[in-house]
Design a protein around this motif. Structure first.
Motif, mmCIF file in Angstrom:
data_model
loop_
_atom_site.group_PDB
_atom_site.id
_atom_site.type_symbol
_atom_site.label_atom_id
_atom_site.label_comp_id
_atom_site.label_asym_id
_atom_site.label_seq_id
_atom_site.Cartn_x
_atom_site.Cartn_y
_atom_site.Cartn_z
ATOM 1 N N SER A 209 -20.851 42.640 27.644
ATOM 2 C CA SER A 209 -19.633 43.376 27.261
ATOM 3 C C SER A 209 -19.963 44.802 26.826
ATOM 4 C CB SER A 209 -18.912 42.647 26.124
ATOM 5 O OG SER A 209 -18.416 41.396 26.559
ATOM 6 N N ARG A 213 -18.613 48.187 28.652
ATOM 7 C CA ARG A 213 -17.892 49.198 27.883
ATOM 8 C C ARG A 213 -18.530 50.583 28.052
ATOM 9 N NH1 ARG A 213 -17.479 46.569 23.665
ATOM 10 N NH2 ARG A 213 -19.300 47.228 22.495
ATOM 11 N N GLU A 216 -17.326 51.945 31.350
ATOM 12 C CA GLU A 216 -15.879 52.208 31.342
ATOM 13 C C GLU A 216 -15.525 53.410 30.481
ATOM 14 O OE1 GLU A 216 -14.157 48.458 30.249
ATOM 15 O OE2 GLU A 216 -14.932 47.453 32.048
ATOM 16 N N LYS A 220 -13.928 57.218 31.901
ATOM 17 C CA LYS A 220 -12.697 57.779 31.326
ATOM 18 C C LYS A 220 -12.779 59.295 31.180
ATOM 19 C CE LYS A 220 -11.135 53.936 28.360
ATOM 20 N NZ LYS A 220 -10.948 53.559 26.935
ATOM 21 N N HIS A 228 -10.778 54.624 36.166
ATOM 22 C CA HIS A 228 -10.993 53.667 35.085
ATOM 23 C C HIS A 228 -10.409 52.299 35.420
ATOM 24 C CE1 HIS A 228 -9.863 51.840 31.074
ATOM 25 N NE2 HIS A 228 -11.170 51.947 30.981
ATOM 26 N N VAL A 232 -12.559 48.764 35.654
ATOM 27 C CA VAL A 232 -12.244 47.615 34.807
ATOM 28 C C VAL A 232 -12.011 46.379 35.668
ATOM 29 C CG1 VAL A 232 -10.524 46.617 33.254
ATOM 30 C CG2 VAL A 232 -11.332 48.952 32.880
ATOM 31 N N ARG A 233 -11.289 46.551 36.750
ATOM 32 C CA ARG A 233 -10.981 45.409 37.624
ATOM 33 C C ARG A 233 -12.247 44.815 38.252
ATOM 34 N NH1 ARG A 233 -9.075 40.781 38.686
ATOM 35 N NH2 ARG A 233 -8.498 40.373 40.851
ATOM 36 N N ASN A 235 -15.291 45.116 37.192
ATOM 37 C CA ASN A 235 -16.131 44.549 36.141
ATOM 38 C C ASN A 235 -15.687 43.138 35.797
ATOM 39 O OD1 ASN A 235 -18.005 46.568 35.765
ATOM 40 N ND2 ASN A 235 -16.912 47.556 34.082
ATOM 41 N N GLN A 236 -14.389 42.906 35.786
ATOM 42 C CA GLN A 236 -13.882 41.553 35.552
ATOM 43 C C GLN A 236 -14.270 40.621 36.690
ATOM 44 O OE1 GLN A 236 -9.709 42.450 35.086
ATOM 45 N NE2 GLN A 236 -9.846 42.488 32.854
#
Length: 297
Positions: A209, A213, A216, A220, A228, A232-233, A235-236
């Motif tokens: 995590s 972060r 991400e 930004k 961004h 995020v997508r 990374n999930q």
């Protein structure tokens, strides 16, 4: 769930926020706010705060309550922090692996999961909340749960990293890229703490995590929300295979050193060099993880 189990759960959650600096040094901790956040009464919150005080992460001030400690915890606090960790990680990873290898249907009920994995209602809820937070499960409208699309094969994992190798270095070269120095300093502190002691003392889930972060937050700085959101997508989507790709803590040391190198370039306003270092960093991560995943598959 017994009070001491609830307290351990709350203490673990708060310790993750403190060590990641989501709760800053010196910040006041409202017992009521914590109770509301974790959906518990104030009794286990008080017990959790006492555990954190013993670990050196918070301090109690007379007539003022608890505050995040402004001093580094003693090395002996590592054992206390480990004792706070919930015992659901093995079940969580088992469910994740069953979904990744198509041993679970796309849509399930809580009763189905409770019976299949021999879980209490409370433990299952904790696991599902975590899976929702990490982006691979969602609650269906009305009833039941749905597993979401994730990278399930080494080939899909490769494509995610190839995509990241395009967008992350490119975002740094965007004309609007502007470093937030306060955030960059916070990221540097966090990465340095990992090298100093946290790699050995935190869970793999927490380390992953922190790594996500870092990337991400840097993207930004481009000022382009589409960069961004895309990161995020993906990374999930890669998270479940990331768990499988972890083989030793040494990889996190190498990763953290790469992050600090990128930060150093940004501090010196060497944006092109930072972009190149980012691509090199991601390429190295892809090579190591891809080979490992193919060996394990």
């Amino acid at each position: 769930m017994k009070t001491n189990q609830l307290a351990a759960k709350v203490a673990h959650g708060l310790s993750q926020k403190i060590t990641s600096r989501s709760l800053a040094a010196g910040a006041h901790i409202s017992a009521q706010n914590v109770a509301d956040e974790f959906g518990v009464s104030r009794s286990p919150v008080r017990e959790a705060l006492e555990m954190l005080e013993k670990a050196g992460l918070v301090e109690k001030r007379t007539n003022r309550g608890y505050f995040v400690s402004e001093t580094e915890p003693e090395p002996s606090s590592a054992d206390i922090l480990k004792a706070m960790a919930p015992d659901d990680s093995s079940v969580y990873l088992r469910i994740a692996e069953d979904w990744r290898t198509d041993r679970l249907p796309e849509e399930v009920t809580e009763q189905y999961l409770r019976e299949k994995y021999d879980l209490s209602r409370g433990r299952l809820q904790d696991i599902l909340v975590r899976a929702v937070r990490e982006g691979w499960v969602e609650r269906k409208p009305g009833y039941g749960w749905r597993f979401l699309d994730v990278a399930k094969t080494p080939e899909a994992f490769d494509k995610i990293y190839h995509f990241r190798m395009v967008i992350e270095p490119a975002a740094m070269l965007d004309p609007d890229y502007s470093v937030d120095w306060k955030i960059l300093a916070s990221l540097k502190d966090e990465q340095q703490r990992l090298l100093d002691h946290e790699i050995e003392n935190n869970s793999v889930e927490h380390l992953l995590s922190v790594g996500a972060r870092f990337h991400e937050e840097l993207i930004k700085f481009s000022g382009n929300p589409h960069f961004h959101m895309a990161l995020v997508r993906v990374n999930q989507m890669r998270r479940l295979l990331e768990y499988k790709a972890v083989v030793s803590r040494d990889r996190f040391v190498e990763q953290t050193n790469g992050h600090l190198e990128i930060i150093g370039h940004l501090e010196r306003a060497e944006i092109a060099e930072a972009s190149y270092a980012m691509r090199h960093h991601l390429g190295g991560a892809l090579k190591g993880k891809s080979e490992l995943l193919r060996t394990k598959s």
